[in-house]
Design a protein around this motif. Structure first.
Motif, PDB file in Angstrom:
ATOM      1  N   LEU A 255     -27.319   3.211 -29.519  1.00  0.00           N
ATOM      2  CA  LEU A 255     -27.441   2.786 -30.918  1.00  0.00           C
ATOM      3  C   LEU A 255     -28.092   3.883 -31.763  1.00  0.00           C
ATOM      4  CD1 LEU A 255     -26.997   0.185 -32.705  1.00  0.00           C
ATOM      5  CD2 LEU A 255     -29.422  -0.281 -32.329  1.00  0.00           C
ATOM      6  N   GLU A 258     -25.585   6.518 -32.502  1.00  0.00           N
ATOM      7  CA  GLU A 258     -24.579   6.071 -33.466  1.00  0.00           C
ATOM      8  C   GLU A 258     -25.104   6.129 -34.901  1.00  0.00           C
ATOM      9  OE1 GLU A 258     -21.821   2.096 -34.384  1.00  0.00           O
ATOM     10  OE2 GLU A 258     -23.062   2.198 -32.573  1.00  0.00           O
ATOM     11  N   TYR A 259     -26.414   5.846 -35.072  1.00  0.00           N
ATOM     12  CA  TYR A 259     -26.985   5.800 -36.421  1.00  0.00           C
ATOM     13  C   TYR A 259     -27.817   7.045 -36.750  1.00  0.00           C
ATOM     14  CZ  TYR A 259     -25.364   1.062 -37.200  1.00  0.00           C
ATOM     15  OH  TYR A 259     -24.562  -0.037 -37.399  1.00  0.00           O
ATOM     16  N   PRO A 340     -24.027  -7.838 -30.630  1.00  0.00           N
ATOM     17  CA  PRO A 340     -23.150  -7.534 -31.770  1.00  0.00           C
ATOM     18  C   PRO A 340     -23.738  -7.984 -33.108  1.00  0.00           C
ATOM     19  CG  PRO A 340     -21.880  -8.452 -29.954  1.00  0.00           C
ATOM     20  CD  PRO A 340     -23.326  -8.599 -29.576  1.00  0.00           C
ATOM     21  N   LYS A 343     -25.459  -5.039 -34.926  1.00  0.00           N
ATOM     22  CA  LYS A 343     -24.514  -4.130 -35.584  1.00  0.00           C
ATOM     23  C   LYS A 343     -24.000  -4.756 -36.883  1.00  0.00           C
ATOM     24  CE  LYS A 343     -21.741  -0.420 -35.294  1.00  0.00           C
ATOM     25  NZ  LYS A 343     -20.829  -0.624 -36.410  1.00  0.00           N
ATOM     26  N   LYS A 344     -23.719  -6.044 -36.842  1.00  0.00           N
ATOM     27  CA  LYS A 344     -23.246  -6.748 -38.035  1.00  0.00           C
ATOM     28  C   LYS A 344     -24.310  -6.725 -39.126  1.00  0.00           C
ATOM     29  CE  LYS A 344     -21.570 -11.246 -39.620  1.00  0.00           C
ATOM     30  NZ  LYS A 344     -21.315 -12.669 -39.245  1.00  0.00           N
ATOM     31  N   LEU A 346     -26.823  -4.531 -39.515  1.00  0.00           N
ATOM     32  CA  LEU A 346     -26.993  -3.173 -40.035  1.00  0.00           C
ATOM     33  C   LEU A 346     -25.847  -2.788 -40.966  1.00  0.00           C
ATOM     34  CD1 LEU A 346     -28.283  -1.296 -36.845  1.00  0.00           C
ATOM     35  CD2 LEU A 346     -29.617  -2.342 -38.688  1.00  0.00           C
ATOM     36  N   ASP A 347     -24.643  -3.237 -40.636  1.00  0.00           N
ATOM     37  CA  ASP A 347     -23.490  -2.944 -41.493  1.00  0.00           C
ATOM     38  C   ASP A 347     -23.595  -3.681 -42.828  1.00  0.00           C
ATOM     39  OD1 ASP A 347     -22.483  -1.297 -39.564  1.00  0.00           O
ATOM     40  OD2 ASP A 347     -20.998  -2.729 -38.804  1.00  0.00           O
TER      41      ASP A 347
END
Length: 351
Positions: A255, A258-259, A340, A343-344, A346-347
């Motif tokens: 993670l 990715e960020y 998940p 991730k949702k 953060l998006d």
């Protein structure tokens, strides 16, 4: 010839009148709808058994029960209790999409298990007992009356419940109701509830986050939460002795990668103390060794005190929290790195 026929008839009659010996084993069969699992694991006193599930969801096996009672039934990442005893011929039905509803049972031994399941389902329906103390006095005691009627109804619903199970259940239910209907206990628990609620309100979404100050940084120096204003902060509370914490490292590192270069900083705070490590210096050394061993990325801090975790009402670790660039709480119990839902989230924040 007649004498022989009469003798055979008498012997057959005697044989048929002999009392049946109780079986020294039991049969467990059933069907799990929508199951993607291929095996059930049963665990109990001197018993660990794997039972294969067929493609159509059915299963069947014979078991020798060393000690009657609740046995752990593992399937699909969940566990339930199933009451087993020699002599049972039990058929279990469940749905993999509705495991929270428990199972239903047929056959010998079904009344005991359906009774246990009915109590479990009923207890889930009225929620956590500690939440009752959020009710005003009149509403609280009306709720207790409803619960008492429900308990009485379940205790009289099945005819062939194991006597030990029924006796123990009645004793525990009577104790529960006696305590919950005591006005003095209500007053004490009501006050505790309100005090805890006030603490929870302080760490609710949108509230300023409790601060940590001058935590030791693995790379040198010390850092405080205020040093990271202007960025989202995802905090991981962990300890070197915590295996579930260590299990999160691979997905957390993924993670972080990715960020990378986005408006978020990942901070891992080790909560080891002098009690678990026998001294603060040893605790720091164990922490440094773990950071090196697991090649941890992000910001690695050592707390050296407990006030931050106390303010966040942390009971177990790992524990994650997300704080916004202004230092306000987004989620005081954020999803884990591999969930998940994180991730949702953060998006949605467009990080």
């Amino acid at each position: 010839m007649k004498k022989i026929s009469i003798l055979i008839t008498i012997l057959l009659t005697i044989a048929s009148c002999k009392p049946d010996h109780p079986k020294n084993y039991m049969t467990l069969a059933g069907k799990i709808e929508n199951s993607k699992d291929s095996v059930i694991i049963l665990k109990g006193y001197q018993l660990t058994k794997k039972i294969d599930i067929k493609a159509n969801g059915t299963f069947k096996d014979s078991l020798i029960i060393k000690k009657k009672g609740n046995h752990l039934f593992f399937i699909g990442g969940i566990k339930r209790f199933v009451y087993l005893d020699n002599g049972y011929d039990l058929y279990l039905k469940g749905n993999a999409n509705k495991y929270e509803e428990g199972f239903t049972y047929e056959g010998i031994g079904s009344d005991t298990n359906n009774f246990i399941n009915a109590q479990y389902t009923f207890s889930r329906s009225f929620g956590e007992p500690t939440d009752f103390f959020g009710l005003e006095k009149d509403a609280y005691f009306k709720r207790m009356a409803i619960i008492e009627r429900g308990i009485d109804s379940i205790e009289n619903l099945f005819d062939n419940v194991d006597t030990t199970v029924l006796k123990q259940s009645k004793r525990l239910n009577a104790q529960f109701l006696r305590n919950m209907k005591d006005e003095n206990i209500y007053k004490i628990q009501r006050q505790r509830y309100l005090e805890l609620k006030a603490k929870k309100d302080k760490i609710a979404k949108g509230q300023p986050s409790p601060e940590f100050k001058n935590y030791l940084n693995y790379k040198g120096g010390k850092n405080s939460l205020s040093d990271y204003r202007g960025k989202y902060v995802y905090i991981d509370l962990w300890a070197t002795w915590c295996k579930p914490c260590i299990a999160q490292f691979p997905v957390l590192k993924k993670l972080e990668k990715e960020y990378k270069n986005k408006n978020i900083v990942f901070i891992s705070i080790a909560t080891d103390d002098d009690k678990t490590a026998h001294s603060w210096e040893k605790a720091k050394k164990v922490w440094r060794d773990a950071v090196k061993k697991f090649e941890l990325k992000g910001v690695q801090l050592f707390a050296g005190e407990k006030q931050f975790t106390i303010n966040y009402l942390v009971g177990t670790i790992p524990r994650f929290m997300l704080i916004d660039p202004e230092g306000n709480i987004v989620d005081n119990d954020a999803p884990r790195p591999g969930d998940p839902a994180l991730k949702k989230l953060l998006d949605e924040l467009e990080i």
